[in-house]
Write a protein that holds these residues in place. Structure first.
Motif, mmCIF file in Angstrom:
data_model
loop_
_atom_site.group_PDB
_atom_site.id
_atom_site.type_symbol
_atom_site.label_atom_id
_atom_site.label_comp_id
_atom_site.label_asym_id
_atom_site.label_seq_id
_atom_site.Cartn_x
_atom_site.Cartn_y
_atom_site.Cartn_z
ATOM 1 N N TYR A 351 0.846 -1.185 0.000
ATOM 2 C CA TYR A 351 0.000 0.000 0.000
ATOM 3 C C TYR A 351 0.885 1.240 0.000
ATOM 4 N N ASP A 352 0.674 2.112 -0.984
ATOM 5 C CA ASP A 352 1.440 3.353 -1.104
ATOM 6 C C ASP A 352 0.533 4.518 -0.713
ATOM 7 N N PRO A 353 0.795 5.137 0.454
ATOM 8 C CA PRO A 353 -0.089 6.205 0.921
ATOM 9 C C PRO A 353 -0.001 7.470 0.067
ATOM 10 N N GLU A 354 1.117 7.672 -0.631
ATOM 11 C CA GLU A 354 1.260 8.869 -1.462
ATOM 12 C C GLU A 354 0.330 8.808 -2.675
ATOM 13 N N SER A 355 0.321 7.656 -3.338
ATOM 14 C CA SER A 355 -0.499 7.529 -4.550
ATOM 15 C C SER A 355 -1.878 6.949 -4.250
ATOM 16 N N GLU A 356 -2.109 6.555 -2.991
ATOM 17 C CA GLU A 356 -3.349 5.871 -2.601
ATOM 18 C C GLU A 356 -3.635 4.706 -3.548
ATOM 19 N N THR A 357 -2.655 3.798 -3.623
ATOM 20 C CA THR A 357 -2.810 2.587 -4.422
ATOM 21 C C THR A 357 -2.337 1.378 -3.629
ATOM 22 N N VAL A 358 -2.837 0.210 -4.007
ATOM 23 C CA VAL A 358 -2.229 -1.047 -3.560
ATOM 24 C C VAL A 358 -1.756 -1.788 -4.801
ATOM 25 N N THR A 359 -0.566 -2.408 -4.681
ATOM 26 C CA THR A 359 0.031 -3.131 -5.801
ATOM 27 C C THR A 359 0.345 -4.547 -5.359
ATOM 28 N N LEU A 360 -0.036 -5.520 -6.184
ATOM 29 C CA LEU A 360 0.310 -6.916 -5.909
ATOM 30 C C LEU A 360 1.776 -7.131 -6.266
ATOM 31 N N LYS A 361 2.587 -7.448 -5.264
ATOM 32 C CA LYS A 361 4.025 -7.612 -5.481
ATOM 33 C C LYS A 361 4.380 -9.042 -5.857
ATOM 34 N N THR A 362 3.762 -9.993 -5.189
ATOM 35 C CA THR A 362 4.102 -11.401 -5.372
ATOM 36 C C THR A 362 2.851 -12.224 -5.143
ATOM 37 N N ILE A 363 2.693 -13.285 -5.918
ATOM 38 C CA ILE A 363 1.591 -14.221 -5.661
ATOM 39 C C ILE A 363 2.121 -15.644 -5.756
ATOM 40 N N PHE A 364 1.732 -16.483 -4.809
ATOM 41 C CA PHE A 364 2.090 -17.893 -4.809
ATOM 42 C C PHE A 364 0.921 -18.666 -5.414
ATOM 43 N N GLY A 365 1.201 -19.457 -6.448
ATOM 44 C CA GLY A 365 0.158 -20.314 -7.001
ATOM 45 C C GLY A 365 -0.247 -21.368 -5.983
ATOM 46 N N VAL A 366 -1.394 -22.009 -6.208
ATOM 47 C CA VAL A 366 -1.831 -23.074 -5.302
ATOM 48 C C VAL A 366 -0.752 -24.160 -5.297
ATOM 49 N N ASN A 367 -0.307 -24.517 -4.095
ATOM 50 C CA ASN A 367 0.827 -25.428 -3.932
ATOM 51 C C ASN A 367 0.412 -26.855 -4.291
ATOM 52 N N PRO A 368 1.032 -27.437 -5.337
ATOM 53 C CA PRO A 368 0.631 -28.790 -5.743
ATOM 54 C C PRO A 368 1.132 -29.869 -4.785
ATOM 55 N N ASP A 369 2.222 -29.581 -4.047
ATOM 56 C CA ASP A 369 2.802 -30.610 -3.175
ATOM 57 C C ASP A 369 3.498 -29.951 -1.982
ATOM 58 N N THR A 374 10.790 -27.239 -2.210
ATOM 59 C CA THR A 374 10.869 -26.008 -2.990
ATOM 60 C C THR A 374 9.497 -25.389 -3.221
ATOM 61 N N HIS A 375 8.485 -25.938 -2.574
ATOM 62 C CA HIS A 375 7.135 -25.393 -2.723
ATOM 63 C C HIS A 375 6.766 -24.631 -1.457
ATOM 64 N N TYR A 376 6.235 -23.426 -1.638
ATOM 65 C CA TYR A 376 5.885 -22.606 -0.480
ATOM 66 C C TYR A 376 4.422 -22.220 -0.563
ATOM 67 N N ASP A 377 3.793 -22.117 0.599
ATOM 68 C CA ASP A 377 2.401 -21.695 0.625
ATOM 69 C C ASP A 377 2.066 -21.108 1.990
ATOM 70 N N GLY A 378 1.018 -20.299 2.020
ATOM 71 C CA GLY A 378 0.518 -19.783 3.286
ATOM 72 C C GLY A 378 1.433 -18.802 3.985
ATOM 73 N N PRO A 379 1.963 -17.782 3.289
ATOM 74 C CA PRO A 379 2.770 -16.780 4.000
ATOM 75 C C PRO A 379 1.924 -16.088 5.057
ATOM 76 N N ASP A 380 2.543 -15.781 6.190
ATOM 77 C CA ASP A 380 1.803 -15.212 7.321
ATOM 78 C C ASP A 380 2.541 -13.952 7.771
ATOM 79 N N ASN A 381 3.308 -14.029 8.845
ATOM 80 C CA ASN A 381 4.084 -12.858 9.268
ATOM 81 C C ASN A 381 5.087 -12.477 8.185
#
Length: 465
Positions: A351-369, A374-381
């Motif tokens: 979230y950029d308060p100057e431009s009042e926008t949110v930008t998707l930086k990274t997305i994890f696809g649904v984890n097949p295994d 080498t597969h990651y899912d469910g980022p939290d903190n």
């Protein structure tokens, strides 16, 4: 996106995605992690706790039920969100305990430090020396419920968040679902804990504070309907410093001081009902803010006070961290059956308060295994790394990792939980960038991780300015 997922990373990235960068410690050197190597593979731990890359090591700073508080009781269970503060001779960690009541070791309800004797969560302050060796640990706030994450303020305190909407009744003498401020150094400042009711009563997850205007951005982890992303705007003439939030809460009209607002996103003229609508990194939405009618949720949960066309929801809003002039925040996963538009196993937003926008930086696809390393899912903190990029604590299926994401959007492992499938929590660096503190929530370990953070893998690391 598909080619990245097919490569087994389960992550989609865009070009430079404007660098998930880290001026958090501008003087530190960019790690220069290689395209797929990071610090190399993690090496199994003979002690069966933490697998780390070659050259890295850890110390146990606290262990629930084993190490002792200054008052004599054992370290409480379920270490979660953690803030690290520079002390005179080392570091002070403020460590949340996400205790709902059934865990073996509660935060002891010490006189003068307890909000509600019926609740067993809270925070402990852990002092360590410069090298991460434990010095002592003591209760800073007790009698709170399900303290999940929180965030560091620019005036050097920790905001601890209750992830609950628990009302008074039964064992509970007071309503819960609030944010409390914790001082890492001044024990007297933590006496008689005061809920910051103006930040709302809901399933709080984490906060990030804007150092320029003291606005506070908050995530909510809730479903049925999915949770919201909030902004608190301080009242006019509010002067941010230690103790100011508490004084505001205790002052006239303190329960509704400032404005609490929920995020609404749009793309051109189109209302975005759910953040899972974004599937491509670089997707940017314009942000507007809608006032919360009853922030104390006296009759209706805050998120239920809005219709879907008034706000933008997200399943599983989790970690938050201020960096690069804005607020990073995380959505852990989304599924069709929880009301999400599209399915994913993690989004990192900025979230950029100057431009009042949110930008998707990274997305994890649904984890097949999820049992694959080498597969990651469910980022939290989340925390912003002084070496560039961010570090995510995994709370998904199967194996649990601390995952670095470079400023090019490439993920790499920093640690793997060898003990069990419990989530990692509370990653945070010491101010000198030498120690990464992080926790395994169950049964409750706090670790100090050190190693060759600045090691070059591609031969041309660069500094941030």
């Amino acid at each position: 996106m598909r080619s990245a997922a097919a490569g087994g990373l389960g992550i989609a990235v865009a070009g430079s995605i404007e660098a998930i960068a880290g001026p958090a410690a501008a003087q530190a050197v960019q790690a220069g992690v290689g395209k797929t190597t990071g610090y190399g593979p993690v090496v199994p731990d003979p002690a069966g706790l933490l697998a780390l890359p070659k050259g890295f090591s850890y110390k146990i700073v606290a262990q629930a039920g084993t190490t002792k508080l200054e008052s004599g009781e054992p370290t409480p269970s379920d270490a979660d969100g953690t803030g690290c503060f520079a002390g005179h001779d080392g570091w002070v960690l403020v460590n949340n305990h996400e205790i709902g009541g059934s865990e073996p070791y509660g935060v002891p309800a010490l006189p003068g430090l307890t909000y509600d004797p019926g609740a067993k969560g809270g925070t402990t302050n852990i002092e360590v020396d410069r090298n991460g060796n434990r010095v002592r640990e003591y209760v800073s706030v007790a009698g709170t419920h399900n303290n999940c994450a929180g965030g560091i303020t620019p005036w050097n305190t920790w905001l601890t968040c209750e992830e609950t909407e628990q009302r008074a009744g039964g064992a509970f003498q007071k309503d819960h679902g609030y944010v409390f401020e914790v001082d890492p150094f001044d024990r007297a400042a933590n006496r008689d804990p005061v809920p910051l009711k103006f930040l709302g009563r809901y399933s709080h997850e984490a906060v990030a504070v804007n150092p320029r205007n003291s606005e506070i951005y908050l995530t909510e982890d809730a479903s049925g309907p999915n949770g919201l992303y909030f902004r608190w705007v301080p009242p006019k003439h509010f002067h941010a410093r230690k103790g100011a939030l508490r004084a505001l809460a205790l002052g006239p009209g303190g329960d509704t001081a400032g404005k609490l607002q929920a995020m609404r996103c749009r793309k051109g003229g189109k209302h975005i009902a759910d953040l899972s609508e974004a599937t491509q990194p670089g997707t940017r939405y314009k942000v507007e803010w809608v006032d919360v009618p009853d922030r104390d949720a006296k009759t209706t949960s805050v998120r239920k006070q809005f219709t879907d066309d008034q706000v933008t929801r997200s399943r599983k809003l989790e970690g938050a961290w201020w960096g690069d002039g804005g607020a990073y925040f995380v959505a852990s996963y989304a599924r069709h059956d929880d009301g999400s538009r599209n399915e994913h196993d993690g989004q990192v937003w900025f979230y950029d308060p100057e431009s009042e926008t949110v930008t998707l930086k990274t997305i994890f696809g649904v984890n097949p295994d999820p049992e694959q390393d080498t597969h990651y899912d469910g980022p939290d903190n989340i925390t912003v790394s002084p070496y560039g990029g961010v570090i995510l604590a995994e709370d998904g299926e199967g194996l649990s990792h601390l995952v670095g994401v470079t400023d090019k959007g490439t993920p790499y492992p920093i640690a793997r939980n060898e003990l069990n499938d419990s989530e990692f929590t509370g990653p945070t660096f010491s101010a000198d960038g030498r120690i990464l503190f992080a926790n395994i929530q169950t049964p409750g370990y706090v670790f100090a991780i050190t190693g060759p953070w600045t090691q070059k893998h591609d031969g041309h690391g660069h500094g941030h300015h």
